[in-house]
Design an enzyme around this catalytic site. Structure first.
Site, PDB file in Angstrom:
ATOM      1  N   SER A  82       5.407  -1.057  11.081  1.00 46.75           N
ATOM      2  CA  SER A  82       4.451  -0.629  10.074  1.00 46.75           C
ATOM      3  C   SER A  82       4.637   0.852   9.805  1.00 46.75           C
ATOM      4  O   SER A  82       5.243   1.576  10.597  1.00 46.75           O
ATOM      5  CB  SER A  82       3.011  -0.896  10.540  1.00 46.75           C
ATOM      6  OG  SER A  82       2.703  -0.080  11.654  1.00 46.75           O
ATOM      7  N   LYS A  83       4.081   1.306   8.686  1.00 48.22           N
ATOM      8  CA  LYS A  83       4.173   2.726   8.363  1.00 48.22           C
ATOM      9  C   LYS A  83       3.405   3.556   9.377  1.00 48.22           C
ATOM     10  O   LYS A  83       3.825   4.634   9.773  1.00 48.22           O
ATOM     11  CB  LYS A  83       3.638   2.947   6.951  1.00 48.22           C
ATOM     12  CG  LYS A  83       4.485   2.270   5.883  1.00 48.22           C
ATOM     13  CD  LYS A  83       3.714   2.128   4.585  1.00 48.22           C
ATOM     14  CE  LYS A  83       4.452   1.191   3.621  1.00 48.22           C
ATOM     15  NZ  LYS A  83       3.633   0.762   2.511  1.00 48.22           N
ATOM     16  N   SER A  84       2.231   3.047   9.809  1.00 46.01           N
ATOM     17  CA  SER A  84       1.424   3.803  10.758  1.00 46.01           C
ATOM     18  C   SER A  84       2.113   3.950  12.103  1.00 46.01           C
ATOM     19  O   SER A  84       1.859   4.901  12.839  1.00 46.01           O
ATOM     20  CB  SER A  84       0.059   3.122  10.943  1.00 46.01           C
ATOM     21  OG  SER A  84       0.221   1.806  11.437  1.00 46.01           O
ATOM     22  N   GLY A  99       5.311   4.332  12.366  1.00 43.48           N
ATOM     23  CA  GLY A  99       6.536   5.097  12.140  1.00 43.48           C
ATOM     24  C   GLY A  99       7.772   4.261  11.918  1.00 43.48           C
ATOM     25  O   GLY A  99       8.880   4.700  12.243  1.00 43.48           O
ATOM     26  N   SER A 142       0.856  -1.183   0.000  1.00 42.58           N
ATOM     27  CA  SER A 142       0.000   0.000   0.000  1.00 42.58           C
ATOM     28  C   SER A 142       0.895   1.236   0.000  1.00 42.58           C
ATOM     29  O   SER A 142       1.844   1.298   0.790  1.00 42.58           O
ATOM     30  CB  SER A 142      -0.905   0.011   1.240  1.00 42.58           C
ATOM     31  OG  SER A 142      -1.754  -1.109   1.245  1.00 42.58           O
TER      32      SER A 142
END
Length: 308
Positions: free
Chosen positions: A246-248, A250, A19
């Site tokens: 994860s990207k969320s 950081g 994503s």
């Protein structure tokens, strides 16, 4: 209007589906490495699909940055890249089929309303079970509405190539789940099922954080008359506190100045025991070694989630 086309399935067609919500991080690299190695070790094809349906969460430029990172790390793929943002007609066709067969229905209930009747000990962050209020009649006709799948009673079971036998009673644990959101965006569960079928995907290798999504996807496949791939869910990389990378959350981007070392770390995490002397070698050397030595068996031992 689009139609759902089931692609011809070869012996092995795998895929990696990032994503574009940030740069490539180690957790995503692990999933990509496992997916590609499993495909290439079997002499199969490996595709990339950009899951860019959720435009509000998309970070501009991140799709191209992810692809550049994969190229630097030595990834190659079969066929042109598919982007979900260009496939809405296919998802609408699937949705129309479910609605016309009374397998889905509109729902105007809000998350806050569902939260109010949730169990006090419901795990934080996990999806709330929908009570089914709109199953027979839309409760609030003056509100925007989502579309939910009408989930039948009973377990959905499958044999995961790493995690073993998995059985989930989707109706009891999750209830009727959203397949098109109230804002009009198609939900991940519906899109991924349509995409896997239309691309002829036979094997899905991905992170164990998506293990709970698989029974929902199998249910959708059955409702739409689509084939079910074989699944393998690899351990999820976490930080020192046990939080998933994860990207969320950081997570730091993969260091593209040291592609060989990052690839070596991913192989080590996947319990492939890459030779230490390859740690600072060119990615091509690591890919040659790893393709010939790839094994899923070491991942079947221990927990589904493991720290880096």
């Amino acid at each position: 209007m689009g139609t759902i086309v089931i692609a011809e399935r070869s012996a092995y067609r795998g895929r990696f589906a990032p994503s574009p919500t940030g740069l490539l991080h180690f957790g995503s690299l692990v999933a990509a490495v496992a997916s590609r190695l499993d495909a290439r070790h079997a002499g199969g094809e490996w595709l990339i699909r950009m899951e860019d349906l959720d435009r509000p969460r998309e970070v501009p430029g991140s799709a191209d940055a992810i692809l550049r990172a994969l190229e630097i790390l030595g990834f190659t793929w079969t066929e042109s890249i598919v982007r979900q943002s260009e496939r809405s007609d296919l998802y609408q066709a699937a949705l129309d089929r479910l609605l016309s067969n009374d397998l889905a229905y509109p729902c105007s209930c809000s998350r806050s309303e569902i939260q109010q009747v949730a169990s006090p000990d419901h795990p934080e962050g996990e999806e709330l079970r929908y009570p089914g209020w709109c199953r027979t009649q839309l409760r609030h006709r003056d509100r925007p509405y989502a579309i939910r799948l009408r989930v039948p009673d009973g377990e959905i079971a499958f044999d995961d190539r790493i995690q073993g036998r998995i059985a989930v009673d989707v109706a009891a644990e999750i209830g009727d789940f959203v397949i098109r959101r109230r804002d009009g965006l198609f939900a991940y569960q519906l899109a991924v099922v349509v995409d896997d079928a239309s691309q002829g995907i036979t094997h899905v290798v991905r992170g164990a954080d998506l293990l709970r999504s698989t029974p929902r996807q199998i249910l959708l496949q059955r409702c739409l008359g689509l084939p079910t791939p074989e699944y393998a869910h690899v351990p999820v990389a976490t930080d020192s506190s046990g939080i998933k990378l994860s990207k969320s959350a950081g997570a730091a981007a993969v260091d593209l100045n040291r592609p060989g070392e990052e690839l070596w770390r991913a192989l080590q995490f996947l319990r492939q025991d890459p030779p230490p002397e390859l740690r600072r070698d060119h990615p091509a050397m690591l890919w040659d070694w790893a393709t010939g030595h790839w094994r899923l068996e070491p991942l079947s031992f221990g927990h589904a989630v493991a720290p880096v």
